[in-house]
Design a protein around this motif. Structure first.
Motif, short mmCIF file in Angstrom:
data_model
loop_
_atom_site.label_atom_id
_atom_site.label_comp_id
_atom_site.label_asym_id
_atom_site.label_seq_id
_atom_site.Cartn_x
_atom_site.Cartn_y
_atom_site.Cartn_z
N TYR A 1 -0.03 -33.02 -29.54
CA TYR A 1 -0.51 -33.61 -28.29
C TYR A 1 -2.02 -33.78 -28.32
N GLU B 1 -3.63 -32.62 -22.98
CA GLU B 1 -2.75 -31.68 -22.27
C GLU B 1 -3.38 -31.32 -20.93
N SER C 1 1.62 -34.04 -20.91
CA SER C 1 1.32 -33.85 -22.33
C SER C 1 1.46 -35.21 -23.01
N LYS D 1 1.22 -37.54 -26.34
CA LYS D 1 1.31 -37.42 -27.79
C LYS D 1 0.19 -38.16 -28.50
N THR E 1 -5.23 -42.59 -29.77
CA THR E 1 -4.46 -42.26 -28.57
C THR E 1 -5.13 -42.99 -27.41
#
Ligand code: ATP
Ligand code: MG
Length: 250
Positions: free
Chosen positions: A2, A5, A28, A30, A185
Motif C-alpha cells: 500500500y 494508508e 488503503s 495499493k 500511484t
C-alpha cells in the motif's frame, strides 16, 4: 503493497471544533493504482488531499504515505501535488515557472526535464508566453506539469479535469494512464464520473465527510444504471437516513 494508508482520520478546524469536515475515514490504496475520491461540493475531498500532502493535519487518526508521515522531507520530494485552483506568478512564462519549481526539487538536468514535461502536457508551444495569457485549460496543464516535473512516486490531483474540453480531458486521462503504467500511484479528487470509470481502479464515494462506499467502479455500479446513478442514489439514501432536508425531485 500500500502506498497510502489512512486510518480513522477525522478533521475539524479550530474555528468550529465541533464540526467534523472529515469523519473517521480509513482507506488503503495499493501501490501503482489509480484511486478516485468522488463526492459532491463540500464533501471533504480537498480537506483530505491537503492532509495527504502534509499541508494540513488530522485532528484524529493517522496517515502513512509509503510508510512515512506526509511531513517527512524525504517523502515530500517523491510526491506530486496539483492543487484545486493553482495560483501562478502571472508575469512569468510557463518555462520560467517550471524552472522555479525544478529549483525547489534540486533537479539537475533542468532544461531537459522542463522540455520533456511541457511536451508531456502539450504545452511546449506556449512555453515562452506569460502565464497571464494562458487559457483555463492551459493553466490546468501547467498545474499538472508542476506536479509531475519531479517524476513523483505518488501523485495527488485535485480536480485535474475541471475546466477542460473533451479533447483536453482525453489528453489528461492519457497522461494519467501513462504515469500509472510507469508505476506511479495516483490519487484523484473529482466529480466527473464518466472519466472516473475510465481511469480509476478503485473509488470511494464521500459525502459530508463520510465515506459511503469503496470499490471498483464496475462493482459500485452493479444494480444501478451507471456510476452516476449509484453516486446519486447512495448519497440521497444516506442523507435521508441522516434526516437531512431533501429538495423534491433531487
Ligand atoms: N480552512 C477551513 N476552515 C473551515 N472550514 C473549512 C476550511 N476549508 C474547508 N472547510 C469546509 O470543509 C468542508 C469541505 O470542504 P472541501 O473543500 O474539503 O470540499 P470538497 O469536497 O473539496 O468540495 P469541492 O468539490 O467544492 O471542491 C466545507 O464545508 C468547507 O466549507
Ligand atoms: Mg475541492
Amino acid at each position: 503493497m500500500y502506498s497510502i494508508e489512512i486510518k480513522n482520520v477525522s478533521k475539524s478546524y479550530p474555528k468550529d471544533p465541533e464540526i467534523q469536515i472529515v469523519k473517521n475515514i480509513s482507506l488503503s490504496i495499493k501501490h501503482g493504482s489509480v484511486f478516485g475520491f468522488i463526492g459532491p461540493n463540500g464533501a471533504g475531498k480537498t480537506s483530505t488531499i491537503k492532509m495527504l500532502v502534509g499541508l494540513s493535519h488530522p485532528t484524529e487518526g493517522s496517515i502513512k504515505i509509503d510508510n512515512k508521515s506526509p511531513d517527512d522531507p524525504v517523502l515530500q520530494k517523491k510526491l506530486g501535488f496539483m492543487p484545486e485552483s493553482p495560483a501562478f506568478y502571472q508575469y512569468l512564462t510557463g518555462y520560467e515557472f517550471l524552472e522555479f519549481v525544478a529549483s525547489l526539487f534540486d533537479i539537475k538536468d533542468t532544461d531537459e526535464r522542463i522540455e520533456k514535461t511541457l511536451k508531456e502536457v502539450d504545452l511546449l508551444h506556449a512555453k515562452d508566453k506569460r502565464i497571464r495569457t494562458y487559457s483555463k485549460g492551459m493553466l490546468q496543464r501547467l498545474g499538472l506539469a508542476q506536479a509531475i516535473i519531479n517524476n513523483p512516486d505518488i501523485l495527488f490531483l485535485d480536480e485535474p479535469l475541471d475546466g477542460l474540453d473533451p479533447l483536453g480531458r482525453a489528453e489528461i486521462k492519457k497522461i494519467i494512464l501513462n504515469l500509472k503504467s510507469k508505476g506511479t500511484t495516483i490519487f484523484i479528487n473529482t466529480h466527473i464520473l464518466g472519466d472516473v470509470e475510465e481511469i480509476c481502479d478503485t473509488v470511494s464515494i464521500i459525502d459530508k465527510g463520510e465515506i459511503l462506499v469503496t470499490g471498483s467502479p464496475s462493482v459500485l455500479s452493479q444494480g444501478y444504471k451507471d456510476l452516476e446513478d449509484a453516486f446519486v442514489t447512495m448519497i440521497q439514501n444516506r442523507r435521508k437516513e441522516r434526516g437531512d432536508i431533501l429538495i423534491e425531485g433531487h
